[in-house]
Design a protein around this motif. Sequence first.
Motif, PDB file in Angstrom:
ATOM      1  N   SER A  58       6.628   6.476  -3.054  1.00 34.41           N
ATOM      2  CA  SER A  58       5.989   5.235  -3.490  1.00 34.41           C
ATOM      3  C   SER A  58       6.978   4.416  -4.307  1.00 34.41           C
ATOM      4  O   SER A  58       7.767   4.978  -5.080  1.00 34.41           O
ATOM      5  CB  SER A  58       4.757   5.539  -4.355  1.00 34.41           C
ATOM      6  OG  SER A  58       3.794   6.262  -3.614  1.00 34.41           O
ATOM      7  N   ASN A  70      -0.491  -5.044   2.150  1.00 35.46           N
ATOM      8  CA  ASN A  70       0.165  -4.214   1.143  1.00 35.46           C
ATOM      9  C   ASN A  70      -0.218  -2.752   1.373  1.00 35.46           C
ATOM     10  O   ASN A  70      -1.396  -2.398   1.346  1.00 35.46           O
ATOM     11  CB  ASN A  70      -0.281  -4.672  -0.254  1.00 35.46           C
ATOM     12  CG  ASN A  70       0.449  -3.942  -1.377  1.00 35.46           C
ATOM     13  OD1 ASN A  70       0.942  -2.839  -1.215  1.00 35.46           O
ATOM     14  ND2 ASN A  70       0.509  -4.583  -2.533  1.00 35.46           N
ATOM     15  N   ASN A  72       1.271  -0.138  -0.408  1.00 34.22           N
ATOM     16  CA  ASN A  72       1.767   0.680  -1.521  1.00 34.22           C
ATOM     17  C   ASN A  72       0.875   1.880  -1.816  1.00 34.22           C
ATOM     18  O   ASN A  72       1.360   2.965  -2.143  1.00 34.22           O
ATOM     19  CB  ASN A  72       1.899  -0.167  -2.790  1.00 34.22           C
ATOM     20  CG  ASN A  72       3.120  -1.066  -2.769  1.00 34.22           C
ATOM     21  OD1 ASN A  72       3.664  -1.348  -1.712  1.00 34.22           O
ATOM     22  ND2 ASN A  72       3.560  -1.515  -3.947  1.00 34.22           N
TER      23      ASN A  72
END
Length: 368
Positions: A58, A70, A72
């Motif tokens: 990450s 996104n 993440n």
Amino acid sequence: MATSSGLLSFQKVSKSFDQSDILNDFNLDIFDGEFFTILGPSGCGKTTVLRLIAGFESPDSGIIAIDGQNVNLVPAEQRPVNTVFQSYALFPHMSVADNVGFGLKMSGVAKSEREQRVQHALELVKLSGFEKRMPTQLSGGQKQRVAIARAIVMRPKLILLDESLSALDYKLRQQMQMELKQIQRQLGVTFVYVTHDQEEALSMSDRILVMNNGQAQQIGTPRDIYEQPVNLFVARFIGEINVFDATIVSKTGEFAYLAEIQGVQKQVHCNQKLAEGDEVHVLLRPEDLRIEYVEDAPNDSVGFFGHIKERSYTGQTLDSLIEVANNQEIRASEFFNEDDPDFDYRIDQKVWINWVDGWEHVIKKSAL
């Protein structure tokens, strides 16, 4: 939601391990349907980029987006990404068909559809008829094909390949390079390939990212990277290069300058604005240089003189190591001409070296 001009986007991504920065404000866009290669020496950060895409790591900061979203916080198993590892990572107790279809089975795909997709994937990698074989009955190249089939059968948006051909012998690796590119074109899926092998990157890629110390040094087509490197690191990392230090004497035309190189004044071309007194590097690939006997050198030409230190016959070419002024050694590569009895120069032979105007690539000395 994150926005991106590509299928995959890194936006100011930073990543460190043990308080050591691996990536710092790293930006990258990879487009839908391209074969994109990340190239660089060991420790440059290229595998970290791949692991961040896959979700195995990450980012400390910044955004990673796939198809504008996104990701993440999206775990690896939920990303539209599949990875082909260098080690193949096949299940030894499963047949080829079961290895390829394992991901589909875990995703709950019906058996009839699963069998159809497995068969199609094996056809793409030229392994039809190998369905019942076990991994121990396969060669290295066949195992690699199974690993690729296992990735493409899932129909991901991205396929990541981590030095996937490095364990193969030279001829098989060349064959697999061509096949991988053909598979990628047939599928239209984005491939992101990580390697330290320059030849591999040049032969397979639509675009290449050259990395060093966690930084993007240059992104471009193979031809751009090879013929127009932006700095000395890229120039020296991609193939052989001869670097001549030079000083600009005057401007002779648009993007044309008279430069003093090795005590000789010669016209060079540069797409940057240069001024009198600027110090530059004149870059020439070995195949750009031309060699002649000293007595055959044209009287009105401008070139360098040196002597042959070593000669190597490679089949198609004769490669020379030549010492010129200031003990600088340069390399020249010429296609072998078996009809020319004077072609094979002797060790210590005095020679004249030149190149065609415009074949040189010039960068400012500040471009390190």
